[in-house]
Design a protein around this motif. Structure first.
Motif, PDB file in Angstrom:
ATOM      1  N   HIS A   1       0.826  -1.204   0.000  1.00 46.78           N
ATOM      2  CA  HIS A   1       0.000   0.000   0.000  1.00 46.78           C
ATOM      3  C   HIS A   1       0.856   1.247   0.000  1.00 46.78           C
ATOM      4  N   PHE A   2       0.269   2.303  -0.532  1.00 48.12           N
ATOM      5  CA  PHE A   2       0.925   3.601  -0.541  1.00 48.12           C
ATOM      6  C   PHE A   2       1.430   3.903   0.867  1.00 48.12           C
ATOM      7  N   GLY A   3       2.683   4.318   0.955  1.00 46.25           N
ATOM      8  CA  GLY A   3       3.283   4.636   2.250  1.00 46.25           C
ATOM      9  C   GLY A   3       3.969   3.466   2.923  1.00 46.25           C
ATOM     10  N   ALA A   4       4.015   2.307   2.256  1.00 44.12           N
ATOM     11  CA  ALA A   4       4.687   1.144   2.844  1.00 44.12           C
ATOM     12  C   ALA A   4       6.146   1.486   3.140  1.00 44.12           C
ATOM     13  N   ASP A   5       6.674   0.909   4.220  1.00 42.99           N
ATOM     14  CA  ASP A   5       8.069   1.182   4.560  1.00 42.99           C
ATOM     15  C   ASP A   5       9.009   0.427   3.621  1.00 42.99           C
ATOM     16  N   LYS A   6      10.263   0.867   3.605  1.00 50.39           N
ATOM     17  CA  LYS A   6      11.255   0.295   2.688  1.00 50.39           C
ATOM     18  C   LYS A   6      11.471  -1.195   2.920  1.00 50.39           C
ATOM     19  N   LYS A   7      11.419  -1.631   4.164  1.00 46.11           N
ATOM     20  CA  LYS A   7      11.611  -3.047   4.486  1.00 46.11           C
ATOM     21  C   LYS A   7      10.519  -3.900   3.822  1.00 46.11           C
ATOM     22  N   THR A   8       9.282  -3.438   3.891  1.00 41.76           N
ATOM     23  CA  THR A   8       8.166  -4.166   3.277  1.00 41.76           C
ATOM     24  C   THR A   8       8.317  -4.205   1.760  1.00 41.76           C
ATOM     25  N   ILE A   9       8.638  -3.072   1.176  1.00 41.50           N
ATOM     26  CA  ILE A   9       8.811  -3.005  -0.280  1.00 41.50           C
ATOM     27  C   ILE A   9       9.938  -3.924  -0.722  1.00 41.50           C
ATOM     28  N   LYS A  10      11.052  -3.885  -0.010  1.00 41.86           N
ATOM     29  CA  LYS A  10      12.199  -4.736  -0.350  1.00 41.86           C
ATOM     30  C   LYS A  10      11.844  -6.215  -0.239  1.00 41.86           C
ATOM     31  N   TYR A  11      11.113  -6.592   0.809  1.00 46.33           N
ATOM     32  CA  TYR A  11      10.713  -7.994   0.988  1.00 46.33           C
ATOM     33  C   TYR A  11       9.989  -8.506  -0.255  1.00 46.33           C
TER      34      TYR A  11
END
Length: 146
Positions: free
Chosen positions: A110-120
């Motif tokens: 979702h919009f605003g997801a943290d970098k750790k979540t996006i990287k995962y």
């Protein structure tokens, strides 16, 4: 590139789209699951969204096993995983459950997801979907930063 038509789900509109040669459609599992439509997959390229936002706003519970069976039965070309609005960990759990049930889906952040979540998700999957953009559609600068 495939552009999926999203929007009105009236049968008359869908019949019009087919007559006009539209071949790609985005529909929501929540819409299908709550309809009496017997011709569910009408387009050669069907993207099935989980309908998490609709479920969230209407107070509808989506059963993961039923969703998986629906995907197996109707075989859309693309299916988005069942995301949980505001809960990245629960979204991950749902995605893993669908995988365990033998269903391949595209994970959603979702919009605003943290970098750790996006990287995962980027490290483990070829495609990801991005949700939660509607409230930010007019805020070009905040979208650009994301």
């Amino acid at each position: 590139m495939i552009g999926y038509y999203a929007g009105c789900v009236a049968k008359s509109i869908e019949n019009y789209l087919i007559k006009k040669g539209v071949t790609a459609r985005l529909r929501s599992y929540v819409e299908f699951n709550n309809s009496q439509d017997t011709k569910i997959i009408r387009f050669p390229n069907m993207f099935l969204d989980s309908g998490a936002y609709s479920a969230f706003t209407r107070g509808i519970n989506i059963d993961i096993a039923e969703c998986a069976e629906f995907i197996k039965l109707y075989k859309p070309q693309v299916a988005a995983s069942l995301d949980v609005i505001g809960d990245a960990e629960a979204t991950k759990v749902n995605h893993k459950k669908l995988e365990a049930l033998g269903v391949e889906t595209i994970p959603t952040i979702h919009f605003g997801a943290d970098k750790k979540t996006i990287k995962y998700w980027m490290d483990g999957y070829k495609h990801i979907a991005v949700g939660g953009l509607v409230p930010h559609a007019a805020k070009k600068k905040s979208l650009a930063v994301f």
